[in-house]
Scaffold this motif. Structure first.
Motif, PDB file in Angstrom:
ATOM      1  N   UNK A  16      41.183  46.836  34.660  1.00  0.00           N
ATOM      2  CA  UNK A  16      41.322  46.295  36.021  1.00  0.00           C
ATOM      3  C   UNK A  16      42.750  45.802  36.212  1.00  0.00           C
ATOM      4  N   UNK A  17      43.332  46.148  37.341  1.00  0.00           N
ATOM      5  CA  UNK A  17      44.676  45.681  37.688  1.00  0.00           C
ATOM      6  C   UNK A  17      44.530  44.570  38.712  1.00  0.00           C
ATOM      7  N   UNK A  18      44.698  43.351  38.266  1.00  0.00           N
ATOM      8  CA  UNK A  18      44.473  42.172  39.090  1.00  0.00           C
ATOM      9  C   UNK A  18      45.690  41.876  39.950  1.00  0.00           C
ATOM     10  N   UNK A  19      45.430  41.490  41.211  1.00  0.00           N
ATOM     11  CA  UNK A  19      46.484  41.159  42.164  1.00  0.00           C
ATOM     12  C   UNK A  19      46.150  39.823  42.812  1.00  0.00           C
ATOM     13  N   UNK A  20      47.185  39.011  43.027  1.00  0.00           N
ATOM     14  CA  UNK A  20      46.970  37.766  43.760  1.00  0.00           C
ATOM     15  C   UNK A  20      47.870  37.715  44.979  1.00  0.00           C
ATOM     16  N   UNK A  21      47.488  36.905  45.908  1.00  0.00           N
ATOM     17  CA  UNK A  21      48.218  36.783  47.167  1.00  0.00           C
ATOM     18  C   UNK A  21      49.614  36.215  46.957  1.00  0.00           C
ATOM     19  N   UNK A  22      50.531  36.648  47.786  1.00  0.00           N
ATOM     20  CA  UNK A  22      51.878  36.054  47.795  1.00  0.00           C
ATOM     21  C   UNK A  22      51.812  34.599  48.230  1.00  0.00           C
ATOM     22  N   UNK A  23      50.726  34.205  48.864  1.00  0.00           N
ATOM     23  CA  UNK A  23      50.567  32.819  49.326  1.00  0.00           C
ATOM     24  C   UNK A  23      50.029  31.896  48.236  1.00  0.00           C
ATOM     25  N   UNK A  24      49.792  32.415  47.057  1.00  0.00           N
ATOM     26  CA  UNK A  24      49.315  31.573  45.955  1.00  0.00           C
ATOM     27  C   UNK A  24      50.338  30.487  45.673  1.00  0.00           C
ATOM     28  N   UNK A  25      49.848  29.312  45.284  1.00  0.00           N
ATOM     29  CA  UNK A  25      50.789  28.223  45.034  1.00  0.00           C
ATOM     30  C   UNK A  25      51.086  28.080  43.540  1.00  0.00           C
ATOM     31  N   UNK A  26      52.064  27.250  43.227  1.00  0.00           N
ATOM     32  CA  UNK A  26      52.524  27.103  41.847  1.00  0.00           C
ATOM     33  C   UNK A  26      51.501  26.418  40.948  1.00  0.00           C
ATOM     34  N   UNK A  27      50.516  25.742  41.521  1.00  0.00           N
ATOM     35  CA  UNK A  27      49.474  25.102  40.711  1.00  0.00           C
ATOM     36  C   UNK A  27      48.406  26.103  40.260  1.00  0.00           C
ATOM     37  N   UNK A  28      48.514  27.328  40.699  1.00  0.00           N
ATOM     38  CA  UNK A  28      47.555  28.352  40.293  1.00  0.00           C
ATOM     39  C   UNK A  28      46.262  28.324  41.065  1.00  0.00           C
ATOM     40  N   UNK A  29      46.259  27.699  42.225  1.00  0.00           N
ATOM     41  CA  UNK A  29      45.050  27.628  43.040  1.00  0.00           C
ATOM     42  C   UNK A  29      44.906  28.898  43.861  1.00  0.00           C
ATOM     43  N   UNK A  30      44.411  29.931  43.223  1.00  0.00           N
ATOM     44  CA  UNK A  30      44.272  31.193  43.940  1.00  0.00           C
ATOM     45  C   UNK A  30      43.199  32.048  43.278  1.00  0.00           C
ATOM     46  N   UNK A  31      42.856  33.097  43.952  1.00  0.00           N
ATOM     47  CA  UNK A  31      41.954  34.090  43.398  1.00  0.00           C
ATOM     48  C   UNK A  31      42.736  35.379  43.208  1.00  0.00           C
ATOM     49  N   UNK A  32      42.218  36.224  42.356  1.00  0.00           N
ATOM     50  CA  UNK A  32      42.806  37.534  42.127  1.00  0.00           C
ATOM     51  C   UNK A  32      41.743  38.579  42.407  1.00  0.00           C
ATOM     52  N   UNK A  33      42.160  39.732  42.892  1.00  0.00           N
ATOM     53  CA  UNK A  33      41.239  40.821  43.173  1.00  0.00           C
ATOM     54  C   UNK A  33      41.685  42.076  42.433  1.00  0.00           C
ATOM     55  N   UNK A  34      40.713  42.932  42.140  1.00  0.00           N
ATOM     56  CA  UNK A  34      40.992  44.208  41.487  1.00  0.00           C
ATOM     57  C   UNK A  34      40.044  45.259  42.040  1.00  0.00           C
ATOM     58  N   UNK A  35      40.596  46.422  42.355  1.00  0.00           N
ATOM     59  CA  UNK A  35      39.759  47.542  42.781  1.00  0.00           C
ATOM     60  C   UNK A  35      39.147  48.158  41.534  1.00  0.00           C
TER      61      UNK A  35
END
Length: 80
Positions: A16-35
């Motif tokens: 899986x190639x995981x991608x996260x939003x450019x809007x992710x913050x430096x604290x790592x509060x984000x989700x990642x998606x993979x096709x």
């Protein structure tokens, strides 16, 4: 072929190639998606990359993205 299911360990989604939003913050509060093969989309918490992955169909992801673009979830964003 690996059978995918909601809640499976993201680490089991080999390749899986995981991608996260450019809007992710430096604290790592984000989700990642993979096709995934077959068109499904996996989502994981970037702070726990080995943790569970949620598996969505393409129509489910489309509804989420289009709803977000239309402002359907704006009430979940903290006021500035």
């Amino acid at each position: 072929m690996l059978k995918t299911y909601n809640g499976m360990p993201a680490a089991e989604l080999h390749g899986a190639r995981w991608h996260k939003s450019r809007r992710s913050n430096s604290q790592g509060n984000c989700v990642e998606v993979a096709e995934l093969p077959g068109g499904s989309v996996a989502m994981r918490n970037s702070r726990f990359p080995e943790g569970p992955a949620l598996i969505y169909s393409r129509p489910e992801i489309e509804a989420l993205i289009l709803g977000a673009k239309d402002g359907d979830f704006d009430h979940l964003i903290a006021p500035n």
